[in-house]
Scaffold this active site. Structure first.
Site, PDB file in Angstrom:
ATOM      1  CB  SER A 118      86.698  73.864 120.098  1.00 17.77           C
ATOM      2  OG  SER A 118      86.225  74.449 118.916  1.00 17.77           O
ATOM      3  CG  ASP A 178      89.504  81.087 118.604  1.00 14.38           C
ATOM      4  OD1 ASP A 178      89.329  80.702 117.432  1.00 14.38           O
ATOM      5  OD2 ASP A 178      89.383  80.341 119.595  1.00 14.38           O
ATOM      6  CG  HIS A 205      90.409  77.317 117.879  1.00 17.04           C
ATOM      7  ND1 HIS A 205      89.296  77.758 118.559  1.00 17.04           N
ATOM      8  CD2 HIS A 205      90.171  76.016 117.563  1.00 17.04           C
ATOM      9  CE1 HIS A 205      88.417  76.761 118.653  1.00 17.04           C
ATOM     10  NE2 HIS A 205      88.936  75.704 118.059  1.00 17.04           N
TER      11      HIS A 205
END
Length: 226
Positions: A118, A178, A205
């Site tokens: 991320s 996601d 995610h």
């Protein structure tokens, strides 16, 4: 002859503590046992919990450093928040983040590769771009693995660095569902790497490490075995 275990510096996501990130990468660590050692690093900036009961916030300062939620940089001047998908007002704290990575590479290295999740994936891509552009703090790794990555926005003068093709082997992992970093964001980042290998999964995610992904990680890492 036994293969040398690869060493990988792993950059956590936003609002992940070092301990939490170690736990989140546990399945991957197990999947790669004997092939790669994962060394986890979280950001330099403590991130307050989302507003909640006072009691939840009051013990923030007393929890051990490795349990504090942290981030690499913030996208607002006054608030300790980060939004990946909007053009930020600032990238506050980014220089400290780069310094933290440089210090880890120097103190804990050498590493064969970088892994980022991320916000950590966006930072890992920037670190590779800076290394390729000649920043001596960031020797170019042999490979990079970017999970739920995105092209960081609002970098100002650094923006141009990420426009150039990044010529190192890369594995881009992202989930079809996601909602935090939608897959087109990860695909845009992958397009910066001419040698990109992509690995999609049906989830959201997180860092996937089930059997199909395990095979893909091992196949990617095998090319760096000595």
């Amino acid at each position: 002859m036994a293969q040398r275990t690869l060493r990988v510096l792993c950059l956590a996501g936003f609002r992940q503590s070092e301990r939490g990130f170690r736990e989140k990468t546990g399945a991957l660590r197990k999947a790669l046992r004997g092939r790669a050692d994962l060394v986890c690093l979280s950001g330099p900036h403590p991130v307050p919990d989302a507003p909640g009961p006072e009691s939840a916030r009051s013990d923030f300062g007393s929890c051990p450093p490795e349990e504090q939620p942290r981030g690499w940089w913030f996208s607002e001047q006054e608030a300790d928040v980060f939004s990946a998908l909007e053009e930020p007002a600032v990238c506050r704290g980014l220089e400290e983040a780069l310094g933290t990575v440089a210090q880890a590479l120097n103190r804990l290295g050498p590493f064969d590769g970088l892994l980022g999740f991320s916000q950590g994936a966006a930072l890992a891509a920037l670190v590779c771009a800076l290394g390729q552009a000649g920043d001596s703090r960031f020797p170019l790794p042999r490979f990079v693995i970017l999970v739920s990555g995105f092209c960081p926005r609002g970098l100002g003068f650094k923006e141009s660095i990420l426009q150039r093709p990044l010529s190192l082997p890369s594995l881009h992992v992202f989930g079809d569902t996601d909602k935090v970093i939608p897959s087109p964001e990860s695909m845009q980042l992958a397009s910066r790497f001419p040698e990109a290998v992509t690995l999609t999964h049906s989830g959201g995610h997180f860092i996937p490490a089930a059997a199909p992904q395990r095979q893909a990680y091992l196949k990617f890492l095998d090319q760096f075995a000595e």
